[in-house]
Enzyme design. Sequence first.
Site, PDB file in Angstrom:
ATOM      1  CG  ASP A   1     -14.608  -7.021  -5.208  1.00 50.44           C
ATOM      2  OD1 ASP A   1     -15.529  -7.801  -4.902  1.00 50.44           O
ATOM      3  OD2 ASP A   1     -13.661  -6.775  -4.449  1.00 50.44           O
TER       4      ASP A   1
ATOM      5  CG  HIS B   1     -10.349  -5.553  -5.404  1.00 54.12           C
ATOM      6  ND1 HIS B   1     -11.399  -5.519  -4.510  1.00 54.12           N
ATOM      7  CD2 HIS B   1      -9.308  -4.936  -4.783  1.00 54.12           C
ATOM      8  CE1 HIS B   1     -11.010  -4.899  -3.406  1.00 54.12           C
ATOM      9  NE2 HIS B   1      -9.754  -4.544  -3.542  1.00 54.12           N
TER      10      HIS B   1
ATOM     11  CE  LYS C   1      -4.077  -1.889   0.085  1.00 54.27           C
ATOM     12  NZ  LYS C   1      -5.121  -1.600  -0.904  1.00 54.27           N
TER      13      LYS C   1
ATOM     14  CD  GLU D   1      -4.928  -2.804  -6.908  1.00 54.05           C
ATOM     15  OE1 GLU D   1      -5.970  -2.923  -6.239  1.00 54.05           O
ATOM     16  OE2 GLU D   1      -4.036  -3.686  -6.951  1.00 54.05           O
TER      17      GLU D   1
ATOM     18  CG  ASP E   1      -4.088  -0.703  -4.051  1.00 56.74           C
ATOM     19  OD1 ASP E   1      -4.457   0.351  -4.597  1.00 56.74           O
ATOM     20  OD2 ASP E   1      -4.896  -1.514  -3.542  1.00 56.74           O
TER      21      ASP E   1
ATOM     22  CD  GLU F   1     -10.263  -1.391  -4.904  1.00 60.88           C
ATOM     23  OE1 GLU F   1     -10.835  -1.189  -3.815  1.00 60.88           O
ATOM     24  OE2 GLU F   1      -9.074  -1.735  -5.000  1.00 60.88           O
TER      25      GLU F   1
ATOM     26  CD  GLU G   1      -6.440  -7.809  -3.692  1.00 67.85           C
ATOM     27  OE1 GLU G   1      -5.977  -6.885  -3.000  1.00 67.85           O
ATOM     28  OE2 GLU G   1      -7.278  -7.623  -4.596  1.00 67.85           O
TER      29      GLU G   1
END
Length: 389
Positions: free
Chosen positions: A287, A314, A180, A238, A212, A264, A340
């Site tokens: 997602d 996702h 992240k 991402e 991400d 997502e 994931e």
Amino acid sequence: MTDTDAETSLVKIARVETIPIRQELDHPFGNGQGWTTSRQYLIVRIVADDGTTGYGECWGPIAGNDGVVERVLAPMLVGQDPLDTGRLWEQMQFKLRWAYHSFSPYSALSGVDIALWDLKGKLLGRPISQLLGGSFRSVVPAYATGHYFRKVERLEEQIDVVLKEARGNLDKGFTQLKLKIGLGLLGWGPEADITLMRALREDIGDVPLMVDANCAYTVPAALKVGRAAEELGIGWFEEPIPPTDLDGYAELTAKLDVPVAGGESWALVSQFYDVFRRRAVTLAQPDVCSAGGITEVKRIADLAHAVNVRCIPHVWGTPIAIAASLHVLSTLPGDDVLLEFDQSDNPIREHLLTEPFRLDEQGRVGVPDAPGLGIEIDEQQLERFRVGG
């Protein structure tokens, strides 16, 4: 039609139930958009008149999803044939679009759709992957999502937290990690994100690493971070910018060599068609719990394949989301599929099933082969996590 098929076709949907579940976290964690203090989900349970049960999961807060499922979608389903997943999806989607105009709660539709597929598979005695057309694989390589922000005072502290967690995920058997970034949440800018990326890359060596940003940047800032990601050999970048900025996504995809990923926050094949038409992403991430359920994510994945865009759904939810995603992933052609597998704090993920999902010795997760989703919900744990809404 066999006698079994004839008997199955007589089964109808008896009721649609919503089960709100939540667990507060001892240690909140953050990403580019804010802090997560609890894990909460709306579970959908659809029961046929022969007692067969299907489970689904809605993305997002309990509030809102529950009312849509209970008051808008459930009345449409009771008395219907649960095998008619395609027809029911189209009717529900039309109802939501017509009823809400500028906003359609596709997370609610997604949870209901997943439950219908689970119910359909159980009634037919087949795993969902087979009903979707058949599997290319029985296991899917997984990458560890985690490495979130903590409430620390210094960047060095955040780096230490991430390095420790990353080493732990590698020790679990993961062979790929996702980091992240978007440390503006803690008052630091893109330079801090680049420092964090570099520190992790130096620590783990050539282990495949993705990043991400959770929509943290403007386009100029994303270009700066993306170019650093290129130098560090990052696998994909991402959600660098907000999902509404498709022109920005197209600009980043055109200017950066690192693959730009997103999806997502997008729903329905119609929206992904616009994304693909603009060549806005290199990698699509719908997602199943928010993009329209299994029905629509399979369509999105098929469209992505047709226009030569990689699709890696996702996943960030309960084992219901994991199972549904695995079934879709198993049906995708090619050798570059990935699951994931969130490793952040989530007691619900760890306890909701009688047999939780685990990595094998090669860092992969098996695709369930029992009917429907192929998982068994621990009903006692489901009641343990149930809340008032």
